[in-house]
Enzyme design. Structure first.
Site, PDB file in Angstrom:
ATOM      1  N   ASP A 153       0.861  -1.186   0.000  1.00 44.60           N
ATOM      2  CA  ASP A 153       0.000   0.000   0.000  1.00 44.60           C
ATOM      3  C   ASP A 153       0.895   1.232   0.000  1.00 44.60           C
ATOM      4  OD1 ASP A 153      -2.288   1.759   0.337  1.00 44.60           O
ATOM      5  OD2 ASP A 153      -3.367   0.034   1.138  1.00 44.60           O
ATOM      6  N   ASP A 154       0.336   2.405   0.317  1.00 45.75           N
ATOM      7  CA  ASP A 154       1.094   3.657   0.217  1.00 45.75           C
ATOM      8  C   ASP A 154       2.434   3.558   0.960  1.00 45.75           C
ATOM      9  OD1 ASP A 154      -1.261   4.472  -0.968  1.00 45.75           O
ATOM     10  OD2 ASP A 154      -1.861   5.814   0.658  1.00 45.75           O
TER      11      ASP A 154
END
Length: 410
Positions: free
Chosen positions: A216-217
């Site tokens: 994810d980020d």
């Protein structure tokens, strides 16, 4: 880095680094002793080479957790006995599910002068069991982070490898004076919600000289979720992110989407992104409220990225039905300059909110190559200016009327 007068070893408290013996109690005993002996200058807790299986434990003030080369602190897979804690007040509930949340593997609450460092020792969350529960929808509460500090200050995390977090990797929340440098954060690209570093309602944070490759980020600056974040009202401010390299199927560097307490005064510079979904991502939504302002991205290189830049007002879910649909966020004074990318499928999109257009969005020397010829930027409800941008940006940013607002960037 603060020098500690006293050094103790986790083996002094009966810990066994064989990868099978559970060492939660030795960690708790060692840290209890540090807390109550209160040695002047603090104490270093040494973790020697070996695999040290443990459940969740709390750190205390004035201590250093030092992982030797070859040391691995490994989370137990016993999810049934994992401790629970209350939801964050700025979130109102667990991020994934209503109710509480599982406590992070290594936790600190209301402490100061904490160091986690070593000789590239490893903290392994063994997240596979949690990811499987998420995929099977058998979770009862929100998954644990790997490291979380709450209401704490003067934190240094350096020279360690973090891997396989059940959820977010490093989550300082309601903290100040946080330095994260020379860390490596790793998780499989298909691991759910394994954000790298998420400063959340924090001030004076420096994240630098690190490598992050997760599911994810890589970095996401946050400040609370909808009505709970608005009510709590603690912004993230004074955030510096520099000299990072990384890869993610989602965002490289993100602001939001949980930014209801406000995010301001963020500098991102000298970042290299490869094999990434969205390079630069500022995201919010109706109901979030709050503000995102005075944000600068400078000297960002991208290779094999799906979309170079996205600033969007329609991203993110809500904690419950009590969110205020009239809580409209503002996005103002965003500068993106000296950005270069190859194999970038789409240059970007900037799509504000009709009732709250994004203002002073300034692009300078942004060159993103590799998509189908003449792939356009997509813009709505935005004002600002652009200079030296290729492919040529949307008309909303190319007028000379906005150039005065962006004079600092140009």
């Amino acid at each position: 880095m603060r020098w500690r007068r006293e050094v103790i070893s986790i083996t002094d408290f009966g810990a066994v680094g064989d990868g099978r013996t559970l060492n939660t109690w030795p960690f708790m005993k060692a840290i209890y002793m540090i807390q109550h002996r209160r040695r002047r200058g603090g104490t270093l807790l040494y973790v020697p080479p070996g695999v040290w299986l443990t459940g969740s434990f709390n750190l205390t003030s004035h201590m250093t957790l030092y992982l030797a080369r070859g040391a691995v602190i490994k989370a137990t897979k016993d999810t049934w006995n994992w401790p629970l804690m209350d939801p964050l007040p700025s979130y109102g509930r667990g991020r994934e599910l209503p109710g509480g949340r599982y406590k992070s593997l290594i936790h600190g609450n209301g402490i100061r002068d904490i160091i986690i460092t070593g000789e590239k020792g490893v903290i392994d969350g063994q997240g596979e069991v949690w990811w499987s529960m998420w995929r099977q929808r058998s979770l009862h509460f929100t998954r644990p982070n790997l490291l979380e500090f709450m209401y704490s200050s003067d934190i240094l995390i350096s020279n360690v490898i973090l891997q396989n977090s059940p959820f977010w990797n490093i989550h300082p929340v309601y903290c100040s004076n946080v330095v994260i440098r020379y860390v490596t954060v790793l998780a499989p690209l298909d691991s759910p919600n394994t954000d790298g570093i998420d400063p959340d309602s924090c001030s004076n944070v420096c994240i630098e000289d690190s490598y992050i490759s997760t599911g994810d980020d890589l970095v996401a600056v946050k400040s609370g979720w909808d009505e709970y974040g608005i009510a709590y009202g603690r912004p993230s401010s004074g955030i510096t992110i520099r000299r990072l390299t990384g890869s993610s199927p989602f965002s490289g560097i993100a602001i939001g989407s949980e930014a209801s307490g406000g995010v301001e005064n963020v500098l991102v510079e000298n970042v290299s992104l490869f094999n990434t979904g969205i390079g630069i991502h500022i995201k919010t939504n109706v109901g979030r409220g709050g503000y995102i302002r005075n944000i600068t991205f400078s000297d960002v290189n991208m290779n094999n990225v799906r979309k170079g830049v996205r600033i969007a007002g329609d991203v993110g879910d809500h904690p419950d039905e009590k969110f205020n649909p009239y809580a409209i966020p503002t996005v103002d004074d965003v500068t993106i300059k000296n950005v270069w990318g190859i194999n970038v499928q789409q240059p970007g999109s900037i799509e504000g909110i009709k009732t709250s257009p994004f203002t002073r969005i300034c692009l300078f020397n942004v060159k993103l190559w590799g998509g189908p010829r003449n792939t356009p930027w997509k813009c709505t409800a935005v004002s600002g200016a652009a200079l030296g941008v290729q492919p040529w940006p949307c008309a909303e940013l190319t007028g000379t009327s906005g150039s005065g607002l962006c004079s600092n960037a140009f």
